[in-house]
Design a protein around this motif. Sequence first.
Motif, PDB file in Angstrom:
ATOM      1  N   VAL A   1       0.831  -1.197   0.000  1.00 43.43           N
ATOM      2  CA  VAL A   1       0.000   0.000   0.000  1.00 43.43           C
ATOM      3  C   VAL A   1       0.871   1.254   0.000  1.00 43.43           C
ATOM      4  CG1 VAL A   1      -1.676   1.324   1.351  1.00 43.43           C
ATOM      5  CG2 VAL A   1      -1.955  -1.141   1.097  1.00 43.43           C
ATOM      6  N   LEU A   2       1.927   1.261   0.804  1.00 44.04           N
ATOM      7  CA  LEU A   2       2.818   2.417   0.843  1.00 44.04           C
ATOM      8  C   LEU A   2       3.564   2.579  -0.474  1.00 44.04           C
ATOM      9  CD1 LEU A   2       4.264   2.031   4.471  1.00 44.04           C
ATOM     10  CD2 LEU A   2       2.373   3.476   3.677  1.00 44.04           C
ATOM     11  N   ARG A   3       3.896   1.487  -1.122  1.00 38.60           N
ATOM     12  CA  ARG A   3       4.540   1.589  -2.442  1.00 38.60           C
ATOM     13  C   ARG A   3       3.575   2.148  -3.477  1.00 38.60           C
ATOM     14  NH1 ARG A   3       6.533  -3.688  -0.926  1.00 38.60           N
ATOM     15  NH2 ARG A   3       8.727  -3.563  -0.287  1.00 38.60           N
ATOM     16  N   GLN A   4       2.302   1.780  -3.374  1.00 39.83           N
ATOM     17  CA  GLN A   4       1.312   2.334  -4.287  1.00 39.83           C
ATOM     18  C   GLN A   4       1.193   3.848  -4.112  1.00 39.83           C
ATOM     19  OE1 GLN A   4      -2.270   0.162  -3.483  1.00 39.83           O
ATOM     20  NE2 GLN A   4      -1.589  -1.691  -4.542  1.00 39.83           N
ATOM     21  N   LEU A   5       1.204   4.314  -2.872  1.00 43.03           N
ATOM     22  CA  LEU A   5       1.153   5.755  -2.623  1.00 43.03           C
ATOM     23  C   LEU A   5       2.383   6.449  -3.177  1.00 43.03           C
ATOM     24  CD1 LEU A   5      -0.142   8.233  -1.321  1.00 43.03           C
ATOM     25  CD2 LEU A   5       0.995   7.598   0.830  1.00 43.03           C
ATOM     26  N   ASP A   6       3.550   5.824  -3.009  1.00 45.17           N
ATOM     27  CA  ASP A   6       4.772   6.414  -3.532  1.00 45.17           C
ATOM     28  C   ASP A   6       4.728   6.481  -5.061  1.00 45.17           C
ATOM     29  OD1 ASP A   6       7.595   7.309  -2.739  1.00 45.17           O
ATOM     30  OD2 ASP A   6       8.026   5.777  -4.254  1.00 45.17           O
ATOM     31  N   GLN A   7       4.169   5.452  -5.697  1.00 43.05           N
ATOM     32  CA  GLN A   7       4.037   5.473  -7.148  1.00 43.05           C
ATOM     33  C   GLN A   7       3.058   6.549  -7.593  1.00 43.05           C
ATOM     34  OE1 GLN A   7       5.780   3.617  -9.467  1.00 43.05           O
ATOM     35  NE2 GLN A   7       4.786   5.018 -10.891  1.00 43.05           N
ATOM     36  N   ALA A   8       1.994   6.770  -6.810  1.00 46.65           N
ATOM     37  CA  ALA A   8       1.048   7.837  -7.131  1.00 46.65           C
ATOM     38  C   ALA A   8       1.720   9.200  -7.087  1.00 46.65           C
ATOM     39  CB  ALA A   8      -0.135   7.788  -6.167  1.00 46.65           C
ATOM     40  N   TYR A   9       2.596   9.411  -6.105  1.00 47.53           N
ATOM     41  CA  TYR A   9       3.338  10.668  -6.046  1.00 47.53           C
ATOM     42  C   TYR A   9       4.316  10.769  -7.218  1.00 47.53           C
ATOM     43  CZ  TYR A   9       1.910  12.834  -1.679  1.00 47.53           C
ATOM     44  OH  TYR A   9       1.198  13.501  -0.708  1.00 47.53           O
TER      45      TYR A   9
END
Length: 427
Positions: free
Chosen positions: A80-88
């Motif tokens: 989930v945190l990697r998905q947020l980082d990819q969104a940024y």
Amino acid sequence: MEADVGRRYRLYPTDEQADRLVSWGHTCRWLYNTALEQRHFAWQQRRVTLGVAAQCAYLTQARKELDWVADLPAQSGQQVLRQLDQAYGNWWNPQHPAGAPTRKRRSVRLSVPFPGQAVHVRRLSRRWGAVSLPKVGDVRFRWSRPLGGTVRNAVVSFDGVAWHVGFGVHAGIKLPESHAQPDTVVGVDRGVKVALAMSDGRMWNRAFTTSGQERDLARLKSKAGRQETARRRRGVRSSNRAREVRAEIARTEAKIRNRRRDFVMWAANRICGQHATVKLERLQVKAMTATAKGTAAEPGIKVRQKAGLNRAILDKGWGLFEQALASRARTTGTRIVRVPAAFTSQRCSRCGYTDRNNRESQAMFRCGSCGYQANADVNAAVNVRDAAEAAPPVTGRAVRDRSRKASCRPPTQRQRRAALEAGISRL
């Protein structure tokens, strides 16, 4: 090895497994929103850009203090945190159309991600397979197609109707350099009455909502509105009955959404498989479906008519079809060309005479100069096929978006060093 193809299957968890997956889905939503707020606070208050490593450390601390967070597999929280980082990363990329990451709303649509090494897939029979998930065990799914490669990641999701499991698979697919039929060109016109009309005369359409579902949705939404009004008037929380009504609305809308997705995937698969070049109108669907109600000082005009047009455009899935077309074109070698949309429905495809009166109705086109008659959507598709490629749009809004993205990027190492030399202790 990165995943280059996706596989999606219908999942059949037991009641106990489903309850735990629902709990995990809400935990993943909470974690995403909390991590997003943490990044906002760190940047606005301290000018610090948090990364995946720092937030994973905070996640480890939260797992020690909160039992319901510790129940979620650690690999899923990290995903989930990697998905947020990819969104940024997509937001900071000037070449990517994504906007700023936003909070995930509470709904019946849930998802739980897993890395490839955390799951194990095996086939049980000709029709059934099983995926082994951490803390859940084996969950059966319908083996509707072979995996065809190595599983790199997995996502368990619930859309309001059924559970599904999606696998990102590395299949080693080599993309074709050119299409099998290099000289085939087709123009596609998207409409509100007929979903897709091709320049060769074919027209594809499908009703995504039955008459019974329309009546049920109208009844349920009216009931949900009355319940929400009563809740606000009394100042109390939603009741179980209100939650059941909203869940029923979500299930009905999910069925309609699945039909729409099935149609656009079916159409994109056939169009890209048969043509080397596909021409579409360059449409800003998001801007076209914006509300016209205006403000209290300057109210809009023909708001109800515009709302009906917006619903018709969204119901036909114009934007979803373009995404499906681009995804399928990657594997067939098809070239997607976007052309100017101005006057394609008013121009005669035979003589080029353009007049708004040429289009007598939604379905009939009659040229006022040469008398040519044809289906209005097919005539527009021929104009799209014969039009020249449009240049990428350069507008003031796009320039502002790029400057906004650049101003919101995290400071680079050189900027941090210069700030420290200037006496600023922290950026």
